[in-house]
Design a protein around this motif. Structure first.
Motif, PDB file in Angstrom:
ATOM      1  N   ASN A   1     -18.254  37.849 -17.631  1.00  0.00           N
ATOM      2  CA  ASN A   1     -17.445  36.630 -17.594  1.00  0.00           C
ATOM      3  C   ASN A   1     -16.189  36.699 -18.447  1.00  0.00           C
ATOM      4  O   ASN A   1     -15.234  36.000 -18.162  1.00  0.00           O
ATOM      5  CB  ASN A   1     -18.274  35.428 -18.069  1.00  0.00           C
ATOM      6  CG  ASN A   1     -19.413  35.112 -17.151  1.00  0.00           C
ATOM      7  OD1 ASN A   1     -19.383  35.450 -15.978  1.00  0.00           O
ATOM      8  ND2 ASN A   1     -20.436  34.466 -17.673  1.00  0.00           N
ATOM      9  N   GLY A   2     -16.185  37.506 -19.500  1.00  0.00           N
ATOM     10  CA  GLY A   2     -15.104  37.394 -20.461  1.00  0.00           C
ATOM     11  C   GLY A   2     -14.184  38.573 -20.623  1.00  0.00           C
ATOM     12  O   GLY A   2     -13.293  38.542 -21.462  1.00  0.00           O
ATOM     13  N   ALA A   3     -14.350  39.605 -19.844  1.00  0.00           N
ATOM     14  CA  ALA A   3     -13.593  40.840 -20.066  1.00  0.00           C
ATOM     15  C   ALA A   3     -12.085  40.636 -20.094  1.00  0.00           C
ATOM     16  O   ALA A   3     -11.371  41.378 -20.757  1.00  0.00           O
ATOM     17  CB  ALA A   3     -13.966  41.882 -19.022  1.00  0.00           C
ATOM     18  N   ASN A   4     -11.578  39.633 -19.396  1.00  0.00           N
ATOM     19  CA  ASN A   4     -10.135  39.391 -19.356  1.00  0.00           C
ATOM     20  C   ASN A   4      -9.715  38.156 -20.134  1.00  0.00           C
ATOM     21  O   ASN A   4      -8.617  37.637 -19.931  1.00  0.00           O
ATOM     22  CB  ASN A   4      -9.669  39.273 -17.897  1.00  0.00           C
ATOM     23  CG  ASN A   4      -9.848  40.580 -17.159  1.00  0.00           C
ATOM     24  OD1 ASN A   4      -9.507  41.642 -17.659  1.00  0.00           O
ATOM     25  ND2 ASN A   4     -10.415  40.492 -15.971  1.00  0.00           N
ATOM     26  N   THR A   5     -10.573  37.670 -20.994  1.00  0.00           N
ATOM     27  CA  THR A   5     -10.280  36.468 -21.762  1.00  0.00           C
ATOM     28  C   THR A   5      -9.355  36.791 -22.935  1.00  0.00           C
ATOM     29  O   THR A   5      -9.714  37.587 -23.803  1.00  0.00           O
ATOM     30  CB  THR A   5     -11.579  35.841 -22.317  1.00  0.00           C
ATOM     31  OG1 THR A   5     -12.462  35.563 -21.241  1.00  0.00           O
ATOM     32  CG2 THR A   5     -11.292  34.572 -23.091  1.00  0.00           C
ATOM     33  N   PRO A   6      -8.159  36.190 -22.981  1.00  0.00           N
ATOM     34  CA  PRO A   6      -7.304  36.401 -24.154  1.00  0.00           C
ATOM     35  C   PRO A   6      -7.926  35.740 -25.377  1.00  0.00           C
ATOM     36  O   PRO A   6      -8.578  34.700 -25.263  1.00  0.00           O
ATOM     37  CB  PRO A   6      -5.989  35.726 -23.782  1.00  0.00           C
ATOM     38  CG  PRO A   6      -6.189  35.054 -22.485  1.00  0.00           C
ATOM     39  CD  PRO A   6      -7.557  35.342 -21.982  1.00  0.00           C
ATOM     40  N   CYS A   7      -7.712  36.348 -26.540  1.00  0.00           N
ATOM     41  CA  CYS A   7      -8.307  35.840 -27.781  1.00  0.00           C
ATOM     42  C   CYS A   7      -7.252  35.674 -28.860  1.00  0.00           C
ATOM     43  O   CYS A   7      -6.340  36.494 -28.980  1.00  0.00           O
ATOM     44  CB  CYS A   7      -9.385  36.791 -28.282  1.00  0.00           C
ATOM     45  SG  CYS A   7     -10.753  36.995 -27.155  1.00  0.00           S
ATOM     46  N   ILE A   8      -7.420  34.642 -29.646  1.00  0.00           N
ATOM     47  CA  ILE A   8      -6.647  34.435 -30.865  1.00  0.00           C
ATOM     48  C   ILE A   8      -7.647  34.497 -32.003  1.00  0.00           C
ATOM     49  O   ILE A   8      -8.663  33.806 -31.983  1.00  0.00           O
ATOM     50  CB  ILE A   8      -5.923  33.083 -30.861  1.00  0.00           C
ATOM     51  CG1 ILE A   8      -4.885  33.035 -29.729  1.00  0.00           C
ATOM     52  CG2 ILE A   8      -5.267  32.821 -32.219  1.00  0.00           C
ATOM     53  CD1 ILE A   8      -4.236  31.678 -29.536  1.00  0.00           C
ATOM     54  N   ILE A   9      -7.350  35.322 -32.986  1.00  0.00           N
ATOM     55  CA  ILE A   9      -8.255  35.510 -34.116  1.00  0.00           C
ATOM     56  C   ILE A   9      -7.722  34.742 -35.316  1.00  0.00           C
ATOM     57  O   ILE A   9      -6.553  34.880 -35.678  1.00  0.00           O
ATOM     58  CB  ILE A   9      -8.387  37.006 -34.457  1.00  0.00           C
ATOM     59  CG1 ILE A   9      -8.946  37.752 -33.246  1.00  0.00           C
ATOM     60  CG2 ILE A   9      -9.234  37.211 -35.697  1.00  0.00           C
ATOM     61  CD1 ILE A   9      -8.826  39.240 -33.341  1.00  0.00           C
TER      62      ILE A   9
END
Length: 118
Positions: free
Chosen positions: A85-93
């Protein structure tokens, strides 16, 4: 999705996002690694905002204190990278600790800092 265990910081991030994207957001909130990984297993997100230092699980009466994980956010990132489900999810750390460096992690790079901080 916001993963943040500090209620004050969580509300600050949520308020900012709601002020920028008035009425157009559906925000899911997790305060610990256990709930974040469970939610990532069942849903897809357009963006994940993740604190690096989170607890192992949410506090519950009679279940003992949650274990603090200084790199619990990395486990959330690994879950995102390796999930269907999340392989292409952009992330902000998010982190308040300047000594935590994330050079590269499965395609993620940390290159942007808040303009007010060095």
């Amino acid at each position: 999705m916001i993963v943040e265990d500090d209620a004050f910081k969580l509300e600050g991030v949520r308020a900012y996002l709601n002020s920028v994207f008035t009425g157009t957001l559906e925000i899911s909130v997790c305060q610990a690694l256990a709930s974040a990984t469970a939610l990532l297993g069942s849903q897809t997100f357009d963006l994940a905002i993740i604190d690096m230092s989170i607890h192992s699980h949410e506090p519950q009466a009679g279940s003992g204190s949650p274990f603090p994980l200084s790199s619990g956010g990395l486990d959330v990132l690994f879950t995102i990278v390796y999930s269907e489900n999340g392989a292409n999810t952009p992330c902000i750390i998010l982190t308040q600790y300047p000594d935590i460096e994330i050079e590269s992690l499965g395609g993620f790079k940390s290159e942007v800092q808040h303009p007010g901080f060095q």
